[in-house]
Structure formats: C-alpha cells, structure tokens
Motif scaffolding. Sequence first.
Motif, PDB file in Angstrom:
ATOM      1  N   GLN A  58       0.813  -1.208   0.000  1.00  0.00           N
ATOM      2  CA  GLN A  58       0.000   0.000   0.000  1.00  0.00           C
ATOM      3  C   GLN A  58       0.852   1.266   0.000  1.00  0.00           C
ATOM      4  N   VAL A  59       2.042   1.149   0.556  1.00  0.00           N
ATOM      5  CA  VAL A  59       3.035   2.226   0.478  1.00  0.00           C
ATOM      6  C   VAL A  59       4.373   1.558   0.175  1.00  0.00           C
ATOM      7  N   ALA A  60       5.292   2.331  -0.400  1.00  0.00           N
ATOM      8  CA  ALA A  60       6.575   1.760  -0.828  1.00  0.00           C
ATOM      9  C   ALA A  60       7.338   1.101   0.312  1.00  0.00           C
ATOM     10  N   SER A  61       7.186   1.611   1.522  1.00  0.00           N
ATOM     11  CA  SER A  61       7.927   1.057   2.660  1.00  0.00           C
ATOM     12  C   SER A  61       7.472  -0.348   3.034  1.00  0.00           C
ATOM     13  N   ASP A  62       6.292  -0.767   2.539  1.00  0.00           N
ATOM     14  CA  ASP A  62       5.830  -2.127   2.835  1.00  0.00           C
ATOM     15  C   ASP A  62       6.786  -3.166   2.270  1.00  0.00           C
ATOM     16  N   ASP A  63       7.326  -2.893   1.085  1.00  0.00           N
ATOM     17  CA  ASP A  63       8.303  -3.781   0.445  1.00  0.00           C
ATOM     18  C   ASP A  63       9.033  -2.948  -0.600  1.00  0.00           C
ATOM     19  N   PRO A  64      10.089  -2.243  -0.208  1.00  0.00           N
ATOM     20  CA  PRO A  64      10.757  -1.302  -1.126  1.00  0.00           C
ATOM     21  C   PRO A  64      11.209  -1.923  -2.444  1.00  0.00           C
ATOM     22  N   ILE A  65      11.765  -3.117  -2.395  1.00  0.00           N
ATOM     23  CA  ILE A  65      12.263  -3.755  -3.625  1.00  0.00           C
ATOM     24  C   ILE A  65      11.096  -4.086  -4.556  1.00  0.00           C
ATOM     25  N   ALA A  66      10.068  -4.718  -4.003  1.00  0.00           N
ATOM     26  CA  ALA A  66       8.903  -5.062  -4.822  1.00  0.00           C
ATOM     27  C   ALA A  66       8.204  -3.807  -5.330  1.00  0.00           C
ATOM     28  N   ALA A  67       8.118  -2.767  -4.486  1.00  0.00           N
ATOM     29  CA  ALA A  67       7.468  -1.523  -4.893  1.00  0.00           C
ATOM     30  C   ALA A  67       8.206  -0.864  -6.048  1.00  0.00           C
ATOM     31  N   ALA A  68       9.542  -0.926  -6.018  1.00  0.00           N
ATOM     32  CA  ALA A  68      10.333  -0.353  -7.113  1.00  0.00           C
ATOM     33  C   ALA A  68      10.072  -1.100  -8.417  1.00  0.00           C
ATOM     34  N   ARG A  69       9.983  -2.419  -8.328  1.00  0.00           N
ATOM     35  CA  ARG A  69       9.715  -3.221  -9.520  1.00  0.00           C
ATOM     36  C   ARG A  69       8.299  -2.967 -10.045  1.00  0.00           C
ATOM     37  N   VAL A  70       7.349  -2.831  -9.145  1.00  0.00           N
ATOM     38  CA  VAL A  70       5.970  -2.533  -9.547  1.00  0.00           C
ATOM     39  C   VAL A  70       5.908  -1.195 -10.274  1.00  0.00           C
ATOM     40  N   SER A  71       6.701  -0.224  -9.813  1.00  0.00           N
ATOM     41  CA  SER A  71       6.732   1.081 -10.470  1.00  0.00           C
ATOM     42  C   SER A  71       7.243   0.953 -11.898  1.00  0.00           C
ATOM     43  N   VAL A  72       8.275   0.128 -12.095  1.00  0.00           N
ATOM     44  CA  VAL A  72       8.809  -0.100 -13.445  1.00  0.00           C
ATOM     45  C   VAL A  72       7.755  -0.783 -14.321  1.00  0.00           C
ATOM     46  N   ILE A  73       7.089  -1.777 -13.749  1.00  0.00           N
ATOM     47  CA  ILE A  73       6.064  -2.509 -14.499  1.00  0.00           C
ATOM     48  C   ILE A  73       4.908  -1.584 -14.862  1.00  0.00           C
ATOM     49  N   ARG A  74       4.522  -0.713 -13.927  1.00  0.00           N
ATOM     50  CA  ARG A  74       3.417   0.218 -14.187  1.00  0.00           C
ATOM     51  C   ARG A  74       3.749   1.128 -15.368  1.00  0.00           C
ATOM     52  N   ALA A  75       4.981   1.603 -15.437  1.00  0.00           N
ATOM     53  CA  ALA A  75       5.398   2.455 -16.557  1.00  0.00           C
ATOM     54  C   ALA A  75       5.372   1.671 -17.866  1.00  0.00           C
ATOM     55  N   ILE A 101       0.235  -9.793 -20.592  1.00  0.00           N
ATOM     56  CA  ILE A 101      -0.116 -10.875 -19.662  1.00  0.00           C
ATOM     57  C   ILE A 101       1.043 -11.162 -18.715  1.00  0.00           C
ATOM     58  N   GLN A 102       2.260 -11.208 -19.257  1.00  0.00           N
ATOM     59  CA  GLN A 102       3.431 -11.478 -18.431  1.00  0.00           C
ATOM     60  C   GLN A 102       3.635 -10.389 -17.384  1.00  0.00           C
ATOM     61  N   LEU A 103       3.496  -9.129 -17.808  1.00  0.00           N
ATOM     62  CA  LEU A 103       3.667  -8.028 -16.865  1.00  0.00           C
ATOM     63  C   LEU A 103       2.582  -8.046 -15.792  1.00  0.00           C
ATOM     64  N   SER A 104       1.357  -8.325 -16.208  1.00  0.00           N
ATOM     65  CA  SER A 104       0.253  -8.372 -15.243  1.00  0.00           C
ATOM     66  C   SER A 104       0.467  -9.477 -14.224  1.00  0.00           C
ATOM     67  N   GLU A 105       0.937 -10.628 -14.696  1.00  0.00           N
ATOM     68  CA  GLU A 105       1.182 -11.742 -13.782  1.00  0.00           C
ATOM     69  C   GLU A 105       2.302 -11.404 -12.807  1.00  0.00           C
ATOM     70  N   GLU A 106       3.394 -10.802 -13.316  1.00  0.00           N
ATOM     71  CA  GLU A 106       4.499 -10.437 -12.432  1.00  0.00           C
ATOM     72  C   GLU A 106       4.053  -9.388 -11.424  1.00  0.00           C
ATOM     73  N   ARG A 107       3.307  -8.401 -11.882  1.00  0.00           N
ATOM     74  CA  ARG A 107       2.836  -7.349 -10.971  1.00  0.00           C
ATOM     75  C   ARG A 107       1.918  -7.926  -9.908  1.00  0.00           C
ATOM     76  N   SER A 108       1.058  -8.849 -10.325  1.00  0.00           N
ATOM     77  CA  SER A 108       0.148  -9.483  -9.370  1.00  0.00           C
ATOM     78  C   SER A 108       0.921 -10.257  -8.310  1.00  0.00           C
ATOM     79  N   THR A 109       1.969 -10.971  -8.753  1.00  0.00           N
ATOM     80  CA  THR A 109       2.793 -11.731  -7.807  1.00  0.00           C
ATOM     81  C   THR A 109       3.445 -10.820  -6.780  1.00  0.00           C
ATOM     82  N   LEU A 110       3.892  -9.653  -7.240  1.00  0.00           N
ATOM     83  CA  LEU A 110       4.582  -8.720  -6.355  1.00  0.00           C
ATOM     84  C   LEU A 110       3.620  -7.927  -5.481  1.00  0.00           C
TER      85      LEU A 110
END
Length: 285
Positions: free
Chosen positions: A37-54, A237-246
């Motif tokens: 819900q905030v980046a501090s919950d999991d900084p590494i995963a949050a950073a990757r989610v940001s890349v995937i979102r872009a 599909i691949q990005l959505s699956e990875e984002r969902s996992t994270l």
Amino acid sequence: MITATRYRAMAEINRQAKLSTAIARAESDISTGKRIQVASDDPIAAARVSVIRAAQADQAVWARNVQTAKSIAGQVDTALSNVSDIFNRVKELTLAGASESVSSSDRAAMVQELNSLRTALTNISTSTTPTGQSLFPTDAPLLVSTSATQRLPATAQRSTVFDGIAYAHGTASLDWVIGSAVDAISTDDVAARRTAADTALSDIDKAVSHVTTQHAAQGLRAAQLDSAAESLESASIQLSEERSTLEDTDVASTVMSLNAKTLSLQAAQMAFAKVNRNTLFDLLS
C-alpha cells in the motif's frame, strides 16, 4: 515488585497493540487485494511494480496504436478488393465491347459504365478514414509505433498503388488503362476496335496483376500488425502476472496468518484480563 509488574503489563499491552495493528493490516490486505500500500511495505517489490506500471502505460499506448492501424489496414484491404472488382468488370466490358456483333447503343452504355468505374476508382484513391486521414496518403505513410523499437505502416502511398504501372506503351496509372478501354470500345471501325481492345485487354491484365500484388503487400502489412498485437498481448499478460505476484495479496496465506494472530490476541487478552483481576494484596502476598 509492583514496578516490574507494571512494566510487564505495559509490555503486554504493547504486544497486543502490535497484534491488533497486524490484524487490521491483514484485514486491509484482504479487502483491498493489495499487500503493498506504500513503498515502505516492500521497497524492492514496490520499485519493480513502479517499473512494471510504466511499461504497462507504454504498452497501452502501443496497443491503441496497433488497433488504429489495424482498422486502417482493414479499410485499405476492402478498398483494394473493390479495385480488383472494378478491373474485373472493366475486363468484362472490354471483351464484350470488342465484339463485332455489339450495337453502338450497347457500346455507348458500356462506355458510360466504364466511366462510372473510372470515377469509382478515383474515389477509392482519394478516400479517407473516419478521422479524415487519407486512406492512401500522397506522402509516405505514417509509421505507427508498436513497441519501443518497432514502427509499422498500415497502408501504402497512393502513387505506389495507383500509378507507375508498366504497360506495353510505357508507364501509366490505373486510371489510364480504363481510359484506353473507353477509347477502344468507342471506336466504330470493327477491326480497329478489336485491335485497340486487344491492346487494352493486355494492359488491363497488367493492371489486375499490379492490384493483386498491392493487395498481397497489404496482407503482409496486416499480418505484421496482427503479430505486433499478439506480442503486446503476450507481454501484457506477463507483466500483469508479475505485478500481481509482487503486489497482490496472497489471500490464503493472509487469512491463515490473520486467524493465527486473532487467536493469539484473544488468548493474550483473556490471560491479561485474568491476571489483572488480582488485587494489590494478591500481588504483595
């Protein structure tokens, strides 16, 4: 003794507060479906989610580009099919008009129809998309971005499709060959008309071959756009699956954790309440 008991009570209260916070967070994770819900919950995963979102935002733009290009390509395919039909009819009329048995009034009707087909050809060459863009642009077709590295056309330049055909006399347009058929059929002398019609028929065959080639080239463009659409869908599909996992909550494990924490809190509260029912004299004894 009383001070130590007070500290133990405070420590227990803090532990129960943490359990309550963890339970509330687990309930929130389950209700929202998101564990970050905030980046501090999991900084590494949050950073990757940001890349995937872009990346997903870019892909959404490319997907819209491809759909627009596919729509144009479909219109071009239909237009070229109509051009093929026009020249098939031009050939039929030229063959019929070359006959010595055809009357002058029939030939006049054929000429009128040929002129109508000529106008239809011109209308196709200058037709536009629903947004007002030329279906066959006079300049090089706009290349549509379908990825970070790929740009594809949806159509061909007008001159490529309608001009530059090599006939027996030289290079001319598709329009010209219909004009030569009109001239041939309009000739009153039977022998001269047959000779002119034979030449026109030869040129018509070349025009038909040219249109067939252009139609095939358009089919390749459409196939490239279809391939680009499939690649985008697969990557999406691949990005959505990875984002969902994270990002998404593992509901099963979170529910188990929630139940365990809830039971722990309930047990701690019951024990704490029981202990604190003791009187001061009980503690001093």
